[in-house]
Design an enzyme around this catalytic site. Structure first.
Site, PDB file in Angstrom:
ATOM      1  N   LYS A   9       0.886  -1.202  -0.107  1.00 25.71           N
ATOM      2  CA  LYS A   9       0.113  -0.100   0.069  1.00 25.71           C
ATOM      3  C   LYS A   9       0.860   1.299   0.025  1.00 25.71           C
ATOM      4  CE  LYS A   9      -3.855  -2.520   2.457  1.00 25.71           C
ATOM      5  NZ  LYS A   9      -4.702  -2.307   3.572  1.00 25.71           N
ATOM      6  N   TYR A  49     -12.544  -3.271  -2.346  1.00 28.58           N
ATOM      7  CA  TYR A  49     -13.034  -3.205  -0.839  1.00 28.58           C
ATOM      8  C   TYR A  49     -14.719  -3.009  -0.794  1.00 28.58           C
ATOM      9  CZ  TYR A  49      -7.995  -2.359   0.541  1.00 28.58           C
ATOM     10  OH  TYR A  49      -6.987  -2.761   0.912  1.00 28.58           O
ATOM     11  N   ASN A 112      -1.797  -0.267   7.293  1.00 33.42           N
ATOM     12  CA  ASN A 112      -1.317  -1.551   7.611  1.00 33.42           C
ATOM     13  C   ASN A 112      -0.394  -2.162   6.596  1.00 33.42           C
ATOM     14  OD1 ASN A 112      -3.168  -2.325   5.887  1.00 33.42           O
ATOM     15  ND2 ASN A 112      -4.312  -3.442   7.472  1.00 33.42           N
ATOM     16  N   HIS A 115      -2.156  -5.452   1.465  1.00 36.34           N
ATOM     17  CA  HIS A 115      -3.266  -6.127   1.276  1.00 36.34           C
ATOM     18  C   HIS A 115      -2.854  -7.633   0.864  1.00 36.34           C
ATOM     19  CE1 HIS A 115      -6.775  -7.777  -0.331  1.00 36.34           C
ATOM     20  NE2 HIS A 115      -6.172  -8.326  -1.262  1.00 36.34           N
ATOM     21  N   GLU A 126      -9.356 -12.010  -7.390  1.00 37.99           N
ATOM     22  CA  GLU A 126      -8.632 -10.970  -7.084  1.00 37.99           C
ATOM     23  C   GLU A 126      -7.433 -10.698  -7.743  1.00 37.99           C
ATOM     24  OE1 GLU A 126      -7.162 -10.886  -2.826  1.00 37.99           O
ATOM     25  OE2 GLU A 126      -8.492  -9.628  -2.570  1.00 37.99           O
TER      26      GLU A 126
HETATM   27  P1  ADP Z   1      -7.139  -7.216   5.798  1.00 39.69           P
HETATM   28  O1  ADP Z   1      -6.545  -6.345   5.115  1.00 39.69           O
HETATM   29  O2  ADP Z   1      -6.173  -7.755   7.440  1.00 39.69           O
HETATM   30  O3  ADP Z   1      -7.663  -8.740   5.315  1.00 39.69           O
HETATM   31  P2  ADP Z   1      -9.695  -6.517   6.007  1.00 39.69           P
HETATM   32  O4  ADP Z   1     -10.118  -7.203   4.784  1.00 39.69           O
HETATM   33  O5  ADP Z   1     -10.871  -6.529   7.210  1.00 39.69           O
HETATM   34  O6  ADP Z   1      -8.490  -6.777   6.520  1.00 39.69           O
HETATM   35  O7  ADP Z   1      -9.901  -4.864   5.561  1.00 39.69           O
HETATM   36  C1  ADP Z   1      -9.507  -4.642   4.399  1.00 39.69           C
HETATM   37  C2  ADP Z   1      -8.627  -3.051   4.611  1.00 39.69           C
HETATM   38  O8  ADP Z   1      -9.639  -2.214   5.044  1.00 39.69           O
HETATM   39  C3  ADP Z   1      -7.727  -3.172   5.739  1.00 39.69           C
HETATM   40  O9  ADP Z   1      -6.373  -3.772   5.376  1.00 39.69           O
HETATM   41  C4  ADP Z   1      -7.718  -1.876   6.137  1.00 39.69           C
HETATM   42  O10 ADP Z   1      -6.597  -0.993   5.246  1.00 39.69           O
HETATM   43  C5  ADP Z   1      -9.056  -1.228   5.881  1.00 39.69           C
HETATM   44  N1  ADP Z   1      -9.956  -1.265   7.213  1.00 39.69           N
HETATM   45  C6  ADP Z   1     -10.451  -2.434   7.654  1.00 39.69           C
HETATM   46  N2  ADP Z   1     -11.186  -1.817   8.900  1.00 39.69           N
HETATM   47  C7  ADP Z   1     -10.939  -0.458   8.856  1.00 39.69           C
HETATM   48  C8  ADP Z   1     -11.231   0.404   9.921  1.00 39.69           C
HETATM   49  N3  ADP Z   1     -12.251   0.020  10.898  1.00 39.69           N
HETATM   50  N4  ADP Z   1     -10.981   1.491   9.787  1.00 39.69           N
HETATM   51  C9  ADP Z   1     -10.088   1.794   8.643  1.00 39.69           C
HETATM   52  N5  ADP Z   1      -9.743   0.916   7.946  1.00 39.69           N
HETATM   53  C10 ADP Z   1     -10.163  -0.316   7.690  1.00 39.69           C
END
Ligand code: ADP
Length: 157
Positions: A9, A49, A112, A115, A126
């Site tokens: 990212k 997303y 974080n 992805h 995907e």
């Molecule tokens: P992952 O990336 O660990 O698979 P998710 O699929 O739940 O997690 O979420 C996708 C992305 O959406 C996350 O990596 C993060 O960047 C964003 N995200 C998820 N939950 C939140 C939140 N509560 N606030 C802000 N961004 C979020």
């Protein structure tokens, strides 16, 4: 062999972590079969997303994902989807286990740094969202017999 998508990212690029992240996946024994730098347009952010479209944080997430290019990569390996999730760590960086990429390198939930495909969200589809077939490479990697034993490879192509 299983394939999985990784997107580094904007925070990974801005924080100069791209080399380290690639290196961690390489050292684990995963095979890089595709890699490129891209910008994610509105359509792709919404598709990617879609479970979060409509959430309060979605506009921030979209803005963040479009704030700079990202580096997308496809990794291959035996049970690669779960192996890559395991070394990536939990979504919220500050709660991710030490030793994982997020646990060692990230604090945020949105920021974080990575992805990675989720087995529940159709990794094959995907990969198709970001890579065409001719951007994925089928080549022989010479260290495979030191990464897996023959029985782990026998059911694999
Ligand atoms: P992952 O990336 O660990 O698979 P998710 O699929 O739940 O997690 O979420 C996708 C992305 O959406 C996350 O990596 C993060 O960047 C964003 N995200 C998820 N939950 C939140 C939140 N509560 N606030 C802000 N961004 C979020």
């Amino acid at each position: 062999m299983e394939r999985t998508l990784v997107i580094m990212k904007p925070d990974a690029l801005q924080r100069n972590l791209v080399g380290e992240i690639i290196s961690r996946f390489e050292r684990k024994g995963l095979k890089i079969i595709g890699m490129k730098m891209i910008s994610i347009d509105d359509l792709k952010v919404e598709e990617h997303y879609k479970k979060y479209v409509g959430k309060d944080f979605f506009s921030h997430l979209r803005k963040f994902m479009q704030s700079s290019p990202v580096v997308a990569m496809v990794l291959e390996g035996v049970e690669a989807v779960s192996a890559v999730r395991l070394i990536t760590g939990a979504t919220k960086g500050r709660e991710a286990d030490a030793g994982t990429i997020r646990g060692d390198l990230a604090m945020g939930i949105q920021t974080n740094i990575l992805h990675v495909s989720d087995p529940a969200e159709n990794p094959k589809q995907e990969i198709k969202r970001f890579f065409t077939e001719d951007e994925l490479f089928d080549y022989k990697k010479i260290d495979m017999s030191y990464i897996y034993s023959p029985d782990e490879l026998k059911d694999e192509k």
